[in-house]
Design an enzyme around this catalytic site. Structure first.
Site, PDB file in Angstrom:
ATOM      1  N   HIS A  64       0.816  -1.216   0.000  1.00  0.00           N
ATOM      2  CA  HIS A  64       0.000   0.000   0.000  1.00  0.00           C
ATOM      3  C   HIS A  64       0.847   1.262   0.000  1.00  0.00           C
ATOM      4  CE1 HIS A  64      -3.791   1.936   0.095  1.00  0.00           C
ATOM      5  NE2 HIS A  64      -4.452   0.960   0.701  1.00  0.00           N
ATOM      6  N   ASP A 105      -2.582   2.585  -4.323  1.00  0.00           N
ATOM      7  CA  ASP A 105      -3.801   2.523  -3.524  1.00  0.00           C
ATOM      8  C   ASP A 105      -4.700   1.392  -4.022  1.00  0.00           C
ATOM      9  OD1 ASP A 105      -3.136   4.631  -1.824  1.00  0.00           O
ATOM     10  OD2 ASP A 105      -3.843   6.113  -3.289  1.00  0.00           O
TER      11      ASP A 105
END
Length: 440
Positions: free
Chosen positions: A412, A416
């Site tokens: 992450h 995203d």
């Protein structure tokens, strides 16, 4: 010891495949070596007769170390000089008449050699760097460890077995508490709590199975990856019916032409490679406050080593290969991985990885990212199940299709969820709609 990869500095001789007196042909498998990157057979760089084995099995040496002697004939064995005896220990110096304040002299070069006297109480024992580190880190007494190596030398397995025998209690023991001085208050600093979990007590029927090199290195890499990347999972059900029809029609012909089976994996690999062009941030590494995007796709394929470990060989420049080429490359790497014939170059440089637990019938797998990559895709089991299909006139009906799940674990820090989800959606769309018959 050859250089088995850019970052490899040492290796352990796990097995000699020839014995002294054996004839050796050029490129004959000579010995097996284990490094922190790969276990592999090493071919002989010369032809002749194995005259002497210098480094025994179980010993760890640095790159460039002399391992053996290959001569032109067996007659040279009789002419080999006997090993030089160890020099006698020097008598202790007489005690000084008075305390001296002179600084100690710098140690001689030979006293700094890694394979000489251990610094942690080994009293002259010859120990490899790995064994010395294990002994030092676990606070062990080398004199209490039975050695099974040449001349009673202690090997890594001896240390691990000893740790298991004593219940690994030493490995988790902290420093001995220091009693406070009488009548004096003692203020102890707050210590960070240890996250180590003490081992379960040994039962009568319990068995100690030391980690193999592959298992140990895998564990180290997985822990480092979990501590490095922000692992996040996104999964999507995918209709493989389009692929299944092509496989069913051509699998016999493909095996005849290529000598290998036609599995789902190369189809997924081909789709992943094509879609990565539109999602380059998933073909990248996280650098120092930056994302390093790789514009060449080097595809890692996780391979199970007969359930004894996992290794990830790499299809280099996979974006330049056809579906057939990918199938051949994947089958070749898997075969050489299981027969321990991979080189260090075969397992380095990957930019994106696919793991394939599907043959075991898995539903959804959340794998751990292979560092320094930022994503890994799992292809889980493909099964026949009822699905809703839409005809050309827009009506719906129920049909039986081959359906599986694509599960992407991504870092992450790099991308995203929307970016990763769109990538998986597009991979699924390619699998479901491409004319795979043309590809083959």
């Amino acid at each position: 010891m050859p250089q088995l990869g850019e970052t490899v500095t040492e290796g352990t001789i796990t097995r000699w495949l020839k014995k002294v007196g054996d004839a050796v042909a050029l490129d004959d498998p000579l010995y097996e070596v284990s490094t922190d990157k790969v276990d592999s057979e090493v071919p002989s760089p010369f032809a002749g007769v194995l005259v002497e084995i210098i480094v025994p099995e179980g010993q760890t040496v640095e790159v460039g170390a002399r391992l053996a002697v290959i001569g032109e004939s067996a007659a040279e064995i009789a002419t080999m000089p006997p090993p030089r005896p160890s020099p006698p220990a020097a008598p202790p110096p007489p005690p000084p008449a008075a305390p001296r304040v002179e600084p100690p002299p710098a140690p001689r070069v030979e006293e700094r050699r890694r394979d000489l006297v251990d610094e942690d109480g080994s009293q002259g024992a010859l120990l490899s760097p790995v064994v010395r580190r294990l002994i030092r880190e676990n606070g062990l007494d080398p004199s209490q460890i039975p050695g099974t190596g040449l001349g009673g030398r202690i090997t890594r397995d001896d240390v691990l077995a000893h740790l298991g025998t004593v219940g690994n209690a030493v490995a988790y023991a902290g420093p001995a508490p220091v009693a406070p001085a009488p009548m004096a208050p003692v203020v102890q600093p707050m210590e960070r709590p240890s996250l180590a979990v003490p081992p379960a007590p040994l039962g009568v029927r319990d068995e100690i199975v030391p980690f193999s090199t592959v298992r140990r290195v895998t564990a180290e890499h997985m822990i480092r990856s979990i501590n490095t990347s922000v692992h996040t999972l996104v999964a999507m059900e995918t209709d493989f019916e389009n692929v299944e029809r092509v496989r069913a029609a051509l699998k016999s012909q493909f095996r005849t032409e290529e000598g290998i089976g036609l599995t789902y994996l190369p189809f997924v690999a081909r789709a992943v490679i094509d879609v990565l062009r539109d999602y380059p941030n998933l073909n990248s590494s996280v650098g120092d406050e930056a994302l390093i995007v790789h514009h060449d796709i080097h595809l890692g394929i996780a391979v199970d080593l007969q359930r004894e470990g996992l290794i990830v060989p790499v299809v280099h420049n996979a974006d330049g290969q056809s579906l057939r080429g990918l199938a051949r490359s994947i089958a070749d790497l898997a075969s050489r991985a299981r027969s321990r014939k991979l080189s260090a170059d075969d397992i380095t440089g990957g930019t994106f990885t696919i793991t394939n637990p599907g043959p075991f019938g898995t539903l959804i797998t959340a794998p751990i990212i292979a560092q320094p990559q930022v994503a890994i895709l799992s292809t889980d089991g493909v099964k026949r199940k009822p699905v809703v299909v839409v005809t050309q006139d827009g009506s719906e009906s129920i049909a039986i299709h081959s359906v599986g799940v694509l599960a992407l674990v991504f870092d992450h820090r790099a991308v995203d969820g929307a970016y990763a989800s769109a990538f998986v959606r597009d991979v699924a769309r390619v699998i479901e709609t491409r004319d795979w018959l043309v590809e083959l």
